[in-house]
Design an enzyme around this catalytic site. Structure first.
Site, PDB file in Angstrom:
ATOM      1  N   HIS A 123       0.843  -1.209   0.000  1.00 24.64           N
ATOM      2  CA  HIS A 123       0.000   0.000   0.000  1.00 24.64           C
ATOM      3  C   HIS A 123       0.878   1.259   0.000  1.00 24.64           C
ATOM      4  CE1 HIS A 123      -3.091  -2.576   2.383  1.00 24.64           C
ATOM      5  NE2 HIS A 123      -3.549  -2.453   1.143  1.00 24.64           N
ATOM      6  N   LYS A 170     -17.372  -5.374   7.262  1.00 23.39           N
ATOM      7  CA  LYS A 170     -16.150  -6.076   6.853  1.00 23.39           C
ATOM      8  C   LYS A 170     -15.394  -6.645   8.050  1.00 23.39           C
ATOM      9  CE  LYS A 170     -14.671  -4.969   2.256  1.00 23.39           C
ATOM     10  NZ  LYS A 170     -13.455  -4.870   1.437  1.00 23.39           N
ATOM     11  N   ARG A 186      -1.876  -6.545  -8.252  1.00 23.71           N
ATOM     12  CA  ARG A 186      -0.759  -7.437  -7.939  1.00 23.71           C
ATOM     13  C   ARG A 186      -0.612  -8.546  -8.963  1.00 23.71           C
ATOM     14  NH1 ARG A 186      -3.119  -8.279  -2.077  1.00 23.71           N
ATOM     15  NH2 ARG A 186      -4.848  -8.380  -3.537  1.00 23.71           N
ATOM     16  N   SER A 242      -2.951  -7.499   3.365  1.00 21.49           N
ATOM     17  CA  SER A 242      -3.208  -7.285   4.792  1.00 21.49           C
ATOM     18  C   SER A 242      -3.553  -8.612   5.467  1.00 21.49           C
ATOM     19  CB  SER A 242      -4.373  -6.308   4.978  1.00 21.49           C
ATOM     20  OG  SER A 242      -4.046  -5.052   4.440  1.00 21.49           O
TER      21      SER A 242
HETATM   22  O1  PNS Z   1      -8.794  -2.844   0.604  1.00 19.97           O
HETATM   23  P1  PNS Z   1     -10.096  -3.366   0.083  1.00 19.97           P
HETATM   24  O2  PNS Z   1     -10.955  -3.891   1.199  1.00 19.97           O
HETATM   25  O3  PNS Z   1      -9.925  -4.355  -1.023  1.00 19.97           O
HETATM   26  O4  PNS Z   1     -10.847  -2.080  -0.531  1.00 19.97           O
HETATM   27  C1  PNS Z   1     -12.124  -2.233  -1.091  1.00 19.97           C
HETATM   28  C2  PNS Z   1     -12.770  -0.868  -1.405  1.00 19.97           C
HETATM   29  C3  PNS Z   1     -12.793   0.036  -0.183  1.00 19.97           C
HETATM   30  C4  PNS Z   1     -11.991  -0.192  -2.495  1.00 19.97           C
HETATM   31  C5  PNS Z   1     -14.207  -1.186  -1.873  1.00 19.97           C
HETATM   32  O5  PNS Z   1     -14.831  -2.027  -0.934  1.00 19.97           O
HETATM   33  C6  PNS Z   1     -15.076   0.058  -2.063  1.00 19.97           C
HETATM   34  O6  PNS Z   1     -14.893   0.814  -2.986  1.00 19.97           O
HETATM   35  N1  PNS Z   1     -16.063   0.237  -1.153  1.00 19.97           N
HETATM   36  C7  PNS Z   1     -16.951   1.366  -1.148  1.00 19.97           C
HETATM   37  C8  PNS Z   1     -18.364   0.975  -1.576  1.00 19.97           C
HETATM   38  C9  PNS Z   1     -18.498   1.065  -3.080  1.00 19.97           C
HETATM   39  O7  PNS Z   1     -18.440   2.119  -3.657  1.00 19.97           O
HETATM   40  N2  PNS Z   1     -18.647  -0.123  -3.723  1.00 19.97           N
HETATM   41  C10 PNS Z   1     -18.735  -0.228  -5.155  1.00 19.97           C
HETATM   42  C11 PNS Z   1     -20.129  -0.010  -5.643  1.00 19.97           C
HETATM   43  S1  PNS Z   1     -21.296  -1.164  -4.984  1.00 19.97           S
END
Ligand code: PNS
Length: 162
Positions: A21, A45, A94, A132
């Site tokens: 990150h 989550k 990745r 993570s």
């Molecule tokens: O580190 P992560 O958990 O893979 O990140 C995921 C993240 C935060 C990028 C994703 O869950 C997200 O964008 N969440 C916000 C809700 C949203 O806009 N979802 C997409 C449309 S349903």
């Protein structure tokens, strides 16, 4: 020629921040005028670290970067992007296995707002296995997490485990 400031959002759970990150944060903050690290505040989550802890660890590791801010967000990512006058979402890729999900998210976010671009950074090869979840798994089992997360937060992570 348009001369507006280019703001990007780098979203994630950051549970916890990894060196992968941090590498993306450094590269994106060098490319954009301003980078907002968006920490997802979603209890569904079930993160190990509280939202305050996740924000604090990121701030501790990025205090030398001048053009960034770290904020929590709820709800839709695209709404957070617009609230912050940003025009791009930054994501790290990745492996091929990341691609399908990220393609879906980028297409969905584009569908919600066609003015928001998703920009992908290829993860450094040395971080290709890093996540993570891997860090938490190692730490939980007394493994050595040095080199996988910034040194500044190793104690924060280990203290949370025991
Ligand atoms: O580190 P992560 O958990 O893979 O990140 C995921 C993240 C935060 C990028 C994703 O869950 C997200 O964008 N969440 C916000 C809700 C949203 O806009 N979802 C997409 C449309 S349903």
């Amino acid at each position: 020629m348009e001369n507006s400031i280019k703001i990007a959002v780098y979203p994630g759970s950051f549970d916890p921040l990894t060196n992968g990150h941090l590498d993306i944060i450094r590269r994106a903050s060098a490319l954009f005028d301003y980078l907002i690290v968006g920490v997802l505040n979603n209890s569904a989550k079930n993160p190990l670290f509280t939202k305050e802890e996740r924000v604090s660890m990121i701030k501790k590791c990025t205090d030398d970067i001048k053009n960034i801010d770290v904020k929590m967000f709820n709800g839709l990512l695209v709404d957070f992007v617009k609230e912050n006058n940003a025009s791009a979402i930054v994501k790290g890729l990745r492996a091929v296995s990341d691609y399908e999900y990220e393609l879906q998210m980028a297409a969905l976010n584009k569908h919600i707002d066609r003015n928001v671009e998703t920009v992908f950074f290829m993860a450094d090869i040395q971080h290709s296995f890093l996540s993570s979840s891997i860090v938490k798994e190692l730490a939980r089992n007394h493994g050595n997490i040095r080199g996988l997360v910034p040194d500044k937060i190793i104690d924060d992570i280990m203290e949370k485990m025991y």
